[in-house]
Design an enzyme around this catalytic site. Structure first.
Site, PDB file in Angstrom:
ATOM      1  N   HIS A 127       0.818  -1.209   0.000  1.00  0.00           N
ATOM      2  CA  HIS A 127       0.000   0.000   0.000  1.00  0.00           C
ATOM      3  C   HIS A 127       0.860   1.271   0.000  1.00  0.00           C
ATOM      4  CE1 HIS A 127      -3.280   2.635   1.863  1.00  0.00           C
ATOM      5  NE2 HIS A 127      -3.871   2.094   0.820  1.00  0.00           N
TER       6      HIS A 127
ATOM      7  N   HIS B  56      -9.191  11.362   2.632  1.00  0.00           N
ATOM      8  CA  HIS B  56      -8.362  10.183   2.391  1.00  0.00           C
ATOM      9  C   HIS B  56      -6.958  10.326   2.956  1.00  0.00           C
ATOM     10  CE1 HIS B  56      -6.200   7.149  -0.208  1.00  0.00           C
ATOM     11  NE2 HIS B  56      -7.286   6.469   0.072  1.00  0.00           N
TER      12      HIS B  56
END
Length: 500
Positions: A228, A418
């Site tokens: 990620h 986010h």
């Protein structure tokens, strides 16, 4: 009798009984494996219940999604080290503290988290905020354009869209001038990436690789783990770390939201070699090869700061100390949880957090509650809209639990929140890819940069105050009004949160 005759002589009842016995035996063996190896008690209990009650469905799911340790990663670095000892030694030096010089002064949050993660702190770094997608992409493409020797990129998601092609054009232009370019992407996160896009890059001489290891059969089924991380390294001197991937949605062109609120950090100075070391480890895993062009030696004058020639106007630029906090499922310990718990424990006045997902493990949740109990101003800003509904629904439960402990939890109303950002007192700011959820804490390869510099911390504070102004802050005394379907989904999502 041959096997066919034996099978024919057995009654259907006998065959069925043997099959049921075999499945139950595998389920019991899997349950014992879960009790012994699964990382948390809650997750182990959940798997045991599901394995015993629904063995046919849960057995394959467990052996794909129940694994808590990513196999082979450390071994890949060791394999590369057999042929390239100096390169691997440089990576280890950049990412691990020299035992002989380890600090005993844990008076600052940076010292605390660096000591807990055994990661070195480096001086003389500049850090600049890159707020939202347009600033991020403009800065990244400009830095790529400055490359003279090499560029490394690593992203969870890459899209074959206008933004992805802007990046591709910049990389191809540098490749034509002899710059070595290596590009890693997560094969699950970028599952929709077209072959045409990859072929276009490889035809230009760019080394493009998915973060997997097709040569090892035993690691083919580690699909529940993700890389990620989001990073860019240019010539070992400049780097970018943050929460944005490569795609048009990060500029607000997602269709379902007109703003994607996210942040990255542009870094100049020796901390870039540590970002480079994180990339090198991931590249060793994906390619089983060295990166011989990488520069590992520090500048001749360590007191000389790099120039501040930037195409955009970042929020702030300043020199300071920094550390790279890289965590992942190949670690021997739950280092992501340790990182956040140590940060919460070090806060004295303020702990402000923004995260897209609020599904903390028990240790992190208790650490946040303890910080609030000590009188720390703990605030968490999360989205009011979802891009992943399961973790979004789970977040309602933990939102209420933390609010009951006195933590303020706000919902961002100006698009999708986010960014992953932690602000500790007036001392430390952390920005990167690590969400406050089970996947980031235990299943993903992640990275945060921790910066200790008054001017940079002040810029992060200004940024967060602006974000907080666009949020609603529910009253903890007022019960949340959710439709019954949302409440049901929240309960189901919470039950599965420990194992997904």
């Amino acid at each position: 009798m041959n096997p066919i005759e034996i099978a024919q002589s057995l009654s259907w009842t006998t065959v069925t009984s043997l099959m049921v016995f075999g499945i139950e035996a595998i389920a019991i063996a899997s349950a014992l494996h879960a009790i012994w190896y699964v990382r948390t008690t809650q997750a182990a209990i959940a798997w045991v219940v599901v394995l015993i009650s629904l063995p046919i469905v849960s057995i394959p799911l467990y052996w794909v999604f129940g694994r808590y340790r990513f196999s082979g990663y450390r071994e890949s670095i060791r394999d590369v080290g057999v042929k390239h000892k100096q390169s691997v030694a440089a990576v280890k030096r950049e990412l691990r503290t020299d035992p002989g010089v380890r600090s005993t002064d844990l008076s600052t949050p940076l010292e605390t988290v660096a000591d807990v993660l055994d990661t070195p702190i480096c001086d003389h770094n500049e850090a600049s905020l890159l707020i939202d997608g347009e600033t991020f992409y403009a800065s990244m493409i400009n830095e790529i354009g400055k490359a003279r020797r090499y560029v490394y990129l690593e992203f969870y998601i890459i899209r074959d869209d206008p933004i992805g092609n802007r990046v591709a054009d910049a990389l191809i232009e540098r490749a034509k001038h002899g710059v070595t370019i290596r590009f890693l992407y997560d094969n699950i996160g970028s599952i929709g990436l077209s072959r045409h896009y990859i072929q276009r890059l490889t035809d230009a001489g760019i080394d493009v690789r998915a973060f997997d290891s097709p040569t090892l059969f035993t690691t083919r089924f580690q699909v529940n783990f993700r890389n990620h991380r989001k990073l860019v390294v240019v010539d070992g001197k400049t780097s970018i770390v943050g929460g944005l991937n490569i795609g048009k949605e990060y500029t607000g062109d997602a269709g379902w939201t007109d703003r994607w609120r996210d942040t990255a950090v542009l870094l100049d100075g020796p901390v870039t070699r540590k970002v480079q070391a994180v990339f090198a480890g991931d590249y060793y895993w994906a390619a089983r090869q060295d990166i011989p062009e990488a520069e590992w030696q520090p500048a001749e004058d360590p007191d000389a700061l790099p120039s501040n020639d930037r195409p955009t106007k970042p929020r702030s630029s300043s020199g300071g100390r920094a550390a790279i906090c890289a965590t992942g499922p190949a670690d021997d310990q739950p280092r992501a949880t340790m990182m956040f718990a140590s940060i919460a424990a070090s806060a004295k006045k303020r702990l402000w957090i923004t995260t897209p997902y609020l599904v903390p493990d028990e240790t992190t949740q208790v650490s946040l509650a303890m910080a609030r109990a000590r009188g720390v101003d703990v605030r968490i800003l999360i989205p009011s809209i979802a891009d992943h509904y399961s973790v979004f629904l789970s977040g309602f439960h933990y939102e209420r639990e933390l609010m009951n402990a006195g933590v303020r939890v706000g919902r961002y109303r100006e698009g999708l929140m986010h960014q992953k950002c932690w602000l500790v007192d007036d001392k430390l700011a952390m920005i990167g890819s690590t969400n406050l959820d089970n996947r980031s804490l235990h299943l993903n390869f992640e990275m945060m940069v921790a910066v200790e510099c008054p001017r940079f911390v002040a810029a992060v504070e200004d940024m967060l105050r602006e974000d907080f102004a666009f949020a609603t802050w529910p009253d903890p005394e007022t019960p949340a009004a959710h439709p019954w379907l949302t409440k049901a989904g929240r309960i189901v999502a919470r039950l599965f949160s420990p194992i997904l």
